[in-house]
Design an enzyme around this catalytic site. Sequence first.
Site, PDB file in Angstrom:
ATOM      1  N   CYS A  86       6.650  46.729  43.926  1.00 37.07           N
ATOM      2  CA  CYS A  86       6.324  46.891  45.354  1.00 37.07           C
ATOM      3  C   CYS A  86       6.899  48.179  45.923  1.00 37.07           C
ATOM      4  O   CYS A  86       6.570  48.573  47.046  1.00 37.07           O
ATOM      5  CB  CYS A  86       6.864  45.709  46.159  1.00 37.07           C
ATOM      6  N   CYS A 209       6.248  34.941  55.256  1.00 31.37           N
ATOM      7  CA  CYS A 209       5.826  35.723  54.080  1.00 31.37           C
ATOM      8  C   CYS A 209       4.880  36.837  54.495  1.00 31.37           C
ATOM      9  O   CYS A 209       4.061  36.663  55.400  1.00 31.37           O
ATOM     10  CB  CYS A 209       5.052  34.851  53.102  1.00 31.37           C
ATOM     11  N   LYS A 331       4.907  42.319  56.865  1.00 32.41           N
ATOM     12  CA  LYS A 331       4.596  40.976  57.381  1.00 32.41           C
ATOM     13  C   LYS A 331       3.258  40.944  58.105  1.00 32.41           C
ATOM     14  O   LYS A 331       2.458  40.039  57.899  1.00 32.41           O
ATOM     15  CB  LYS A 331       5.747  40.525  58.305  1.00 32.41           C
ATOM     16  N   HIS A 335       0.713  44.088  52.817  1.00 40.63           N
ATOM     17  CA  HIS A 335       1.498  44.620  51.698  1.00 40.63           C
ATOM     18  C   HIS A 335       0.627  44.795  50.440  1.00 40.63           C
ATOM     19  O   HIS A 335       0.715  44.013  49.497  1.00 40.63           O
ATOM     20  CB  HIS A 335       2.673  43.666  51.442  1.00 40.63           C
TER      21      HIS A 335
END
Length: 387
Positions: A86, A209, A331, A335
């Site tokens: 990430c 998440c 958030k 992502h």
Amino acid sequence: MTFVEKVCVLGAGSTKYGKLADSIADITTQASVSAIESAGISPKDIKASYISNVFGVADKQVHIGPVLMSRLGIPDKPSLTIESACGSGSVSFREAYANVAAGFYDCLLVTGVEKVTHTGTEWTTTYFAYCSDFFYEGQAGASFPGLFASMARAYMTEFNTTEEDFARVAVKNHDNGVLNPKAHMQKKITIEDVMNSAVVASPLKLYDCCPFSDGASSVILCSEKFAKEHGGDYIEVIGSGRGGSPAALQGREHMTTIPSTKLAAADAYKMAGITAKDVDFAEVHDCFTIAEVVDTEDLGFFEKGQGVQAVREGRTSLNSDISINPSGGLKSKGHPIGATGVGQVVEVYDQLTGRAGARTVKDAKIGLTHNFGATGASCAVHVFQSV
Ligand SMILES: CC(C)(COP(=O)(O)OP(=O)(O)OC[C@H]1O[C@@H](n2cnc3c(N)ncnc32)[C@H](O)[C@@H]1OP(=O)(O)O)[C@@H](O)C(=O)NCCC(=O)NCCS
């Protein structure tokens, strides 16, 4: 350290983040063309490119650099794909930064991309778990929501924190994301919405998440001389830092801090000649609400254990003490893992050149990006200044 060149960001562009229908090659090209246009340069000015991508295989295209360069009409220019989970975007940015600073190239394209949502929840979760220390974590069933849930539990125990405290982070980032037309989740939410959402890995719920997202982001990085000659709006990169942590959470001394963040931040602040107090706004890696709290402490914005109190008091909201994630963050903005670190730089460029519209951080001069891979096994922090 001696650098040959001052390094600048001359242009930036992004696709919308979300569930996208176009192919990985198409969205990579769309973001790149938009950054090139924003910089006011021609593809022929680009000397090389860095592509940040993790799961190109999911959309049947790896080695995407030459595909992009061919589509831009510059197939003779070299390219390199970088994978760092990430955190791939910020690591690619760092490598490009080092090359411009060293005088190897005067103008580079950095594009981050991910296209995974079409594979579905089960496959995406499985792919992402390959980014953990798979022997100890992924194969034992600990996917990222579970790993960050362990950090959240440890934080709650150590610092007397409630689930509502984490929920406030999500509410704030959704408030910002509503103001960002490129955000995946453009939806205002309340603490009750978060508390009533499905439990994913206790204590983390759906709204704690980040979502699975597709998307691509791109920036043009160049020497100051090149930026001045080409005349568009640019910002200066004044600090670049990297750090590492034990790959598996079990190897860490503490569950409530991420060592790589502290190392990368110390490097970046030292190079920039600033402290955390000088930062006006920051795009930080809030893959889960607990992560943002830990990040803001590890970056030195708040004392350890004080991050939740800062959120309770609204000190991290837009145009407060320090605006954290004005873009909406992972958030709410989303992502797409290969794109995220580059997308953070796009936000800083937009903020510092007056392009951020309703989510503008007023009178901002210094912005910071913080992006990590997995549970923080690798990290890069960059500091930028308006010119
Ligand atoms: C939380 C999670 C499991 C939900 O995934 P999912 O079950 O595939 O969700 P779906 O795509 O089926 O969406 C179901 C609904 O929830 C919403 N949703 C999905 N993820 C969401 C999120 N993170 N926040 C808010 N809403 C979300 C969707 O918009 C959808 O709403 P709708 O029914 O009104 O359209 C998944 O987003 C996840 O694992 N996130 C973490 C990703 C991650 O680990 N990244 C790496 C970090 S290191």
